[in-house]
Design an enzyme around this catalytic site. Structure first.
Site, PDB file in Angstrom:
ATOM      1  CB  ALA A  66      16.133  27.717  20.877  1.00 28.92           C
ATOM      2  N   GLY A 111      12.871  26.036  25.101  1.00 29.36           N
ATOM      3  CA  GLY A 111      13.798  26.652  26.052  1.00 29.36           C
ATOM      4  C   GLY A 111      13.087  27.497  27.104  1.00 29.36           C
ATOM      5  CD  GLU A 114      14.633  22.805  27.423  1.00 32.36           C
ATOM      6  OE1 GLU A 114      14.834  23.693  26.574  1.00 32.36           O
ATOM      7  OE2 GLU A 114      15.075  21.654  27.304  1.00 32.36           O
ATOM      8  CD  GLU A 134      12.142  21.605  22.880  1.00 35.26           C
ATOM      9  OE1 GLU A 134      11.027  21.064  23.095  1.00 35.26           O
ATOM     10  OE2 GLU A 134      12.742  22.290  23.707  1.00 35.26           O
TER      11      GLU A 134
HETATM   12  N1  CO8 Z   1      12.165  31.509  17.237  1.00 41.12           N
HETATM   13  C1  CO8 Z   1      12.151  32.533  16.362  1.00 41.12           C
HETATM   14  N2  CO8 Z   1      11.063  33.279  16.105  1.00 41.12           N
HETATM   15  C2  CO8 Z   1       9.937  32.993  16.757  1.00 41.12           C
HETATM   16  C3  CO8 Z   1       9.867  31.945  17.695  1.00 41.12           C
HETATM   17  C4  CO8 Z   1      11.055  31.173  17.937  1.00 41.12           C
HETATM   18  N3  CO8 Z   1      11.092  30.184  18.823  1.00 41.12           N
HETATM   19  N4  CO8 Z   1       8.605  31.878  18.188  1.00 41.12           N
HETATM   20  C5  CO8 Z   1       7.926  32.866  17.586  1.00 41.12           C
HETATM   21  N5  CO8 Z   1       8.722  33.538  16.735  1.00 41.12           N
HETATM   22  C6  CO8 Z   1       8.360  34.686  15.888  1.00 41.12           C
HETATM   23  C7  CO8 Z   1       7.500  34.261  14.711  1.00 41.12           C
HETATM   24  O1  CO8 Z   1       8.296  33.762  13.658  1.00 41.12           O
HETATM   25  C8  CO8 Z   1       6.802  35.568  14.372  1.00 41.12           C
HETATM   26  O2  CO8 Z   1       7.699  36.371  13.658  1.00 41.12           O
HETATM   27  P1  CO8 Z   1       7.158  37.235  12.371  1.00 41.12           P
HETATM   28  O3  CO8 Z   1       6.193  38.229  12.979  1.00 41.12           O
HETATM   29  O4  CO8 Z   1       8.391  37.878  11.819  1.00 41.12           O
HETATM   30  O5  CO8 Z   1       6.475  36.283  11.454  1.00 41.12           O
HETATM   31  C9  CO8 Z   1       6.611  36.223  15.732  1.00 41.12           C
HETATM   32  O6  CO8 Z   1       7.538  35.580  16.621  1.00 41.12           O
HETATM   33  C10 CO8 Z   1       5.220  36.031  16.291  1.00 41.12           C
HETATM   34  O7  CO8 Z   1       4.930  34.654  16.266  1.00 41.12           O
HETATM   35  P2  CO8 Z   1       3.654  34.006  15.516  1.00 41.12           P
HETATM   36  O8  CO8 Z   1       3.212  34.887  14.398  1.00 41.12           O
HETATM   37  O9  CO8 Z   1       4.006  32.596  15.163  1.00 41.12           O
HETATM   38  O10 CO8 Z   1       2.568  34.080  16.684  1.00 41.12           O
HETATM   39  P3  CO8 Z   1       1.353  33.110  16.907  1.00 41.12           P
HETATM   40  O11 CO8 Z   1       0.538  33.730  17.980  1.00 41.12           O
HETATM   41  O12 CO8 Z   1       0.682  32.787  15.630  1.00 41.12           O
HETATM   42  O13 CO8 Z   1       2.003  31.739  17.461  1.00 41.12           O
HETATM   43  C11 CO8 Z   1       3.489  30.401  18.824  1.00 41.12           C
HETATM   44  C12 CO8 Z   1       2.684  31.721  18.684  1.00 41.12           C
HETATM   45  C13 CO8 Z   1       2.530  29.227  18.969  1.00 41.12           C
HETATM   46  C14 CO8 Z   1       4.328  30.549  20.090  1.00 41.12           C
HETATM   47  C15 CO8 Z   1       4.385  30.199  17.575  1.00 41.12           C
HETATM   48  O14 CO8 Z   1       5.110  31.397  17.345  1.00 41.12           O
HETATM   49  C16 CO8 Z   1       5.363  29.072  17.707  1.00 41.12           C
HETATM   50  O15 CO8 Z   1       4.993  27.924  17.584  1.00 41.12           O
HETATM   51  N6  CO8 Z   1       6.675  29.398  17.945  1.00 41.12           N
HETATM   52  C17 CO8 Z   1       7.730  28.419  17.955  1.00 41.12           C
HETATM   53  C18 CO8 Z   1       7.759  27.683  19.255  1.00 41.12           C
HETATM   54  C19 CO8 Z   1       8.814  26.612  19.266  1.00 41.12           C
HETATM   55  O16 CO8 Z   1       8.809  25.700  18.449  1.00 41.12           O
HETATM   56  N7  CO8 Z   1       9.730  26.694  20.225  1.00 41.12           N
HETATM   57  C20 CO8 Z   1      10.745  25.700  20.440  1.00 41.12           C
HETATM   58  C21 CO8 Z   1      12.019  26.056  19.753  1.00 41.12           C
HETATM   59  S1  CO8 Z   1      13.258  24.809  19.939  1.00 41.12           S
HETATM   60  C22 CO8 Z   1      13.873  25.024  21.525  1.00 41.12           C
HETATM   61  O17 CO8 Z   1      13.399  25.834  22.285  1.00 41.12           O
HETATM   62  C23 CO8 Z   1      15.017  24.157  21.957  1.00 41.12           C
HETATM   63  C24 CO8 Z   1      15.634  24.760  23.230  1.00 41.12           C
HETATM   64  C25 CO8 Z   1      16.975  24.336  23.688  1.00 41.12           C
HETATM   65  C26 CO8 Z   1      17.900  23.759  22.714  1.00 41.12           C
HETATM   66  C27 CO8 Z   1      18.622  24.731  21.892  1.00 41.12           C
HETATM   67  C28 CO8 Z   1      19.244  24.076  20.679  1.00 41.12           C
HETATM   68  C29 CO8 Z   1      19.323  24.951  19.475  1.00 41.12           C
END
Ligand code: CO8
Length: 260
Positions: A66, A111, A114, A134
């Site tokens: 998400a 997500g 999922e 999460e």
């Molecule tokens: N949301 C928003 N932005 C994101 C997300 C995300 N989930 N994932 C990555 N991005 C963005 C980063 O902020 C970054 O943006 P910017 O260039 O502006 O800084 C860009 O994408 C590239 O990402 P990274 O620089 O972090 O890339 P890396 O290669 O260093 O890392 C990762 C990749 C490991 C995937 C890392 O980006 C990460 O950990 N992302 C978050 C993953 C996460 O926690 N996902 C779970 C979210 S919660 C969820 O899914 C709940 C689902 C259903 C319920 C909904 C209820 C609200």
């Protein structure tokens, strides 16, 4: 159909839905969730569409969960709308009676995993990574992760996966049964399309009945589930495709199915 966050392509009875927000690793915001729901509804209605492939734009992510920026500071009632929209789209996709293939081309987190679990099969690139992170943000999976993951890989592994928030590589996901097949990244889409073409040529009503019996029988007591199977199996005898399949076998020729 006009979308801002997904690409929708239709070729040879196969629809491909590509999550297209590569700058945020295809993270799901509310608008994308609603677009997914609309795309799935269109796939369900359109008789030309036999199989649906879901994938992510770019080579880094399927869906990295998400959109964390969007859900920050939201109230529980607003989050409930988002989770309900996701659940509803995924359940319609899972039960629409047409096969769905997740082609997981990179990160499938939160997500993202999922969405893939609501598909019938999951193909992944060797570089894909899976996780329900999460818990690391202080929440729990909200698009079916606590339910579908336990059903797919068993309750013990699902609990480990969800309460630790750890990520696993595609190979480990394959060994756990979360992924059906893995391929070198450059072959993933070709293999997904080849499989989709194969499914598109099979008797579509029988596929629908198989999905129906599995989806709705899984949580029933065995006797009730078996009786559902008997009903679904019997319904297949109303189709021309069954007559064709049986005749082709007996006449030692290739069948030609028409989807009726
Ligand atoms: N949301 C928003 N932005 C994101 C997300 C995300 N989930 N994932 C990555 N991005 C963005 C980063 O902020 C970054 O943006 P910017 O260039 O502006 O800084 C860009 O994408 C590239 O990402 P990274 O620089 O972090 O890339 P890396 O290669 O260093 O890392 C990762 C990749 C490991 C995937 C890392 O980006 C990460 O950990 N992302 C978050 C993953 C996460 O926690 N996902 C779970 C979210 S919660 C969820 O899914 C709940 C689902 C259903 C319920 C909904 C209820 C609200």
């Amino acid at each position: 159909m006009e979308f801002n966050n997904i690409l929708f392509e239709l070729e040879d009875n196969i629809a491909t839905i590509t999550f297209n927000r590569p700058k945020v690793l295809n993270a799901m915001n509310m608008e994308t969730a609603l677009e997914l729901a609309n795309a799935i509804a269109a796939c369900k209605e359109n008789e030309k569409i036999k199989v649906i492939i879901l994938t992510g734009a770019g080579d880094k992510a399927f869906v990295a969960g998400a959109d964390i920026n969007e859900f920050r500071n939201k109230k529980p009632s607003e989050i409930m709308k988002f989770t309900e929209a996701g659940h509803s789209a995924l359940r319609i996709m899972e039960t629409m009676g047409k096969p769905t293939i997740a082609a997981v081309n990179g990160y499938a987190l939160g997500g993202g995993v999922e969405i893939s679990m609501a598909c019938d099969v999951r193909f992944a690139s060797e570089t894909a990574r899976f996780g329900q992170p999460e818990i690391l943000l202080g929440l729990i999976p909200g698009w079916g992760g606590t339910q579908r993951l336990a059903r797919l890989i068993g309750i013990g592994r699902a609990k480990e996966f969800i309460i630790s928030g750890e990520q696993i590589p595609a190979q480990r996901a394959y060994e756990m049964g979360l992924v059906n097949r893995i391929f070198p990244a450059e072959q993933l889409m070709n293999e997904a399309r080849k499989f989709a073409q194969k499914l598109a040529g099979l008797p579509s009503f029988a596929i629908k009945m198989a999905q129906y019996a599995i989806n709705y029988g899984y949580d029933l007591p065995l006797d009730n589930a078996n009786s559902l199977e008997i009903q679904c199996m019997s319904q297949c005898f109303s189709t021309q495709d069954l007559e064709e399949g049986v005749a082709a076998f007996l006449e030692k020729r290739k069948p030609h199915f028409i989807g009726k």
